[in-house]
Write a protein that holds these residues in place. Structure first.
Motif, PDB file in Angstrom:
ATOM      1  N   PHE A  93       0.830  -1.204   0.000  1.00 58.05           N
ATOM      2  CA  PHE A  93       0.000   0.000   0.000  1.00 58.05           C
ATOM      3  C   PHE A  93       0.867   1.259   0.000  1.00 58.05           C
ATOM      4  CE2 PHE A  93      -2.636  -3.388   1.639  1.00 58.05           C
ATOM      5  CZ  PHE A  93      -3.824  -3.194   0.943  1.00 58.05           C
ATOM      6  N   ASN A  94       1.980   1.188   0.709  1.00 58.72           N
ATOM      7  CA  ASN A  94       2.920   2.323   0.674  1.00 58.72           C
ATOM      8  C   ASN A  94       3.426   2.559  -0.747  1.00 58.72           C
ATOM      9  OD1 ASN A  94       2.698   2.668   3.448  1.00 58.72           O
ATOM     10  ND2 ASN A  94       4.497   1.406   3.902  1.00 58.72           N
ATOM     11  N   ASN A  95       3.723   1.470  -1.459  1.00 60.70           N
ATOM     12  CA  ASN A  95       4.177   1.595  -2.846  1.00 60.70           C
ATOM     13  C   ASN A  95       3.146   2.325  -3.698  1.00 60.70           C
ATOM     14  OD1 ASN A  95       6.450   0.101  -2.177  1.00 60.70           O
ATOM     15  ND2 ASN A  95       5.607  -1.834  -2.903  1.00 60.70           N
ATOM     16  N   ALA A  96       1.879   1.933  -3.532  1.00 61.52           N
ATOM     17  CA  ALA A  96       0.810   2.531  -4.336  1.00 61.52           C
ATOM     18  C   ALA A  96       0.605   4.003  -3.997  1.00 61.52           C
ATOM     19  CB  ALA A  96      -0.490   1.753  -4.129  1.00 61.52           C
ATOM     20  N   ILE A  97       0.571   4.318  -2.707  1.00 60.57           N
ATOM     21  CA  ILE A  97       0.349   5.702  -2.274  1.00 60.57           C
ATOM     22  C   ILE A  97       1.527   6.594  -2.677  1.00 60.57           C
ATOM     23  CG2 ILE A  97       0.078   7.192  -0.269  1.00 60.57           C
ATOM     24  CD1 ILE A  97      -2.421   5.607  -0.980  1.00 60.57           C
ATOM     25  N   ASP A  98       2.738   6.094  -2.472  1.00 63.12           N
ATOM     26  CA  ASP A  98       3.929   6.884  -2.824  1.00 63.12           C
ATOM     27  C   ASP A  98       3.993   7.158  -4.328  1.00 63.12           C
ATOM     28  OD1 ASP A  98       4.627   6.887  -0.183  1.00 63.12           O
ATOM     29  OD2 ASP A  98       6.213   5.377  -0.364  1.00 63.12           O
ATOM     30  N   GLY A  99       3.691   6.125  -5.122  1.00 63.44           N
ATOM     31  CA  GLY A  99       3.717   6.297  -6.574  1.00 63.44           C
ATOM     32  C   GLY A  99       2.677   7.300  -7.048  1.00 63.44           C
ATOM     33  N   ALA A 107       3.668  10.894  -5.895  1.00 67.56           N
ATOM     34  CA  ALA A 107       4.807  11.442  -6.647  1.00 67.56           C
ATOM     35  C   ALA A 107       4.312  12.131  -7.917  1.00 67.56           C
ATOM     36  CB  ALA A 107       5.796  10.335  -6.987  1.00 67.56           C
ATOM     37  N   ILE A 108       3.326  11.504  -8.565  1.00 67.88           N
ATOM     38  CA  ILE A 108       2.755  12.093  -9.775  1.00 67.88           C
ATOM     39  C   ILE A 108       1.937  13.331  -9.428  1.00 67.88           C
ATOM     40  CG2 ILE A 108       1.174  11.692 -11.710  1.00 67.88           C
ATOM     41  CD1 ILE A 108       2.007   8.768 -11.641  1.00 67.88           C
ATOM     42  N   ARG A 109       1.177  13.237  -8.339  1.00 68.91           N
ATOM     43  CA  ARG A 109       0.355  14.386  -7.925  1.00 68.91           C
ATOM     44  C   ARG A 109       1.235  15.568  -7.517  1.00 68.91           C
ATOM     45  NH1 ARG A 109      -5.024  13.450  -7.132  1.00 68.91           N
ATOM     46  NH2 ARG A 109      -5.152  15.151  -5.615  1.00 68.91           N
ATOM     47  N   LEU A 132      -3.889   3.095  -8.861  1.00 70.04           N
ATOM     48  CA  LEU A 132      -4.150   4.310  -8.099  1.00 70.04           C
ATOM     49  C   LEU A 132      -3.484   5.509  -8.771  1.00 70.04           C
ATOM     50  CD1 LEU A 132      -3.882   3.514  -4.267  1.00 70.04           C
ATOM     51  CD2 LEU A 132      -5.921   3.896  -5.648  1.00 70.04           C
ATOM     52  N   ALA A 133      -2.238   5.309  -9.192  1.00 66.35           N
ATOM     53  CA  ALA A 133      -1.514   6.391  -9.879  1.00 66.35           C
ATOM     54  C   ALA A 133      -2.169   6.734 -11.212  1.00 66.35           C
ATOM     55  CB  ALA A 133      -0.066   5.993 -10.094  1.00 66.35           C
ATOM     56  N   THR A 134      -2.766   5.732 -11.857  1.00 60.29           N
ATOM     57  CA  THR A 134      -3.417   5.963 -13.145  1.00 60.29           C
ATOM     58  C   THR A 134      -4.712   6.762 -12.996  1.00 60.29           C
ATOM     59  OG1 THR A 134      -2.511   3.903 -14.039  1.00 60.29           O
ATOM     60  CG2 THR A 134      -4.419   4.831 -15.178  1.00 60.29           C
TER      61      THR A 134
END
Length: 222
Positions: free
Chosen positions: A88-94, A97-99, A217-219
């Motif tokens: 979940f940290n991977n998803a939120i961080d990714g 980063a884009i936001r 999530l990043a998408t």
């Protein structure tokens, strides 16, 4: 002459030791069988019983009550791919980063829209039992529909160990097919633990490198 005799003796002992090690290794891998870790409780109880390892997943399941209820129900049968906090940290961080690059405020798990969270989380759950024992005959993997009828692929794999091909840890590769028949568009993730037998199904643990939602999530929230 004496030195030569000693040298030959040591060489012979080393050769015997090497052969013994090879024999032991080969025997171990030849006899490698599917093993299950049994837990006397439901899949949800198992996750709750592991300290803080699955805190993020349990938080998500609180927001996806239908799935949580099924993982708790001893009369139900599900195969579930669980994720540790790191996924979940991977998803939120990714995503953030884009936001950040777009000067948009950060979002967290509690900010994910309900429909998106339901959809992404359902993709890790499957009706019935799927473990290494009933996947190993499908060389190209097996297409399985998740509980919301989304197509995923489960593929059996055995890693190599000590130079022995297919002699290591058993794994399952979980792939998001992204609604495509072409494998180049799939996103895959490996397991770190497989075949945990609970009273209401099978539990597999995805590797910490996994990105919750397969980077969606990043998408969707970039």
């Amino acid at each position: 002459m004496m030195k030569r005799t000693i040298y030959l003796g040591i060489s012979f002992l080393l050769l015997l030791a090497g052969l013994g090690a090879c024999k032991k290794g080969n025997t171990y891998y030849e006899d490698y069988q599917v093993k299950y870790t049994s837990y006397d409780g439901t899949t949800l109880q198992y996750l709750e019983d592991q300290g803080s390892t699955y805190d993020s997943l349990l938080l998500v399941l609180e927001r996806v009550p239908d799935l949580r209820a099924r993982l708790k129900d001893p009369a139900d049968t599900l195969t579930f791919f669980a994720m540790t906090n790191n996924s979940f940290n991977n998803a939120i961080d990714g995503m953030n980063a884009i936001r950040k690059a777009a000067n948009r405020p950060f979002l967290y798990l509690e900010d994910v829209p309900q429909k998106l969270m339901d959809t992404l989380t359902y993709h890790y759950a499957f009706d019935g039992i799927y473990d290494t024992d009933n996947l190993k005959d499908f060389v190209e993997g097996k297409v399985i529909q998740s509980i919301d009828d989304y197509r995923m692929t489960l593929k059996y794999k055995v890693s190599s160990a000590s130079g022995i091909i297919n002699g290591g840890q058993q794994q399952i590769i979980l792939s998001d097919m992204n609604n495509s028949i072409f494998q180049r568009y799939w996103q895959e993730s490996n397991t770190s633990v497989v075949n945990i037998r609970t009273t209401n199904g099978r539990l597999h643990i995805l590797a910490p490198s996994h990105n919750y939602g397969f980077s969606k999530l990043a998408t969707y929230l970039k």
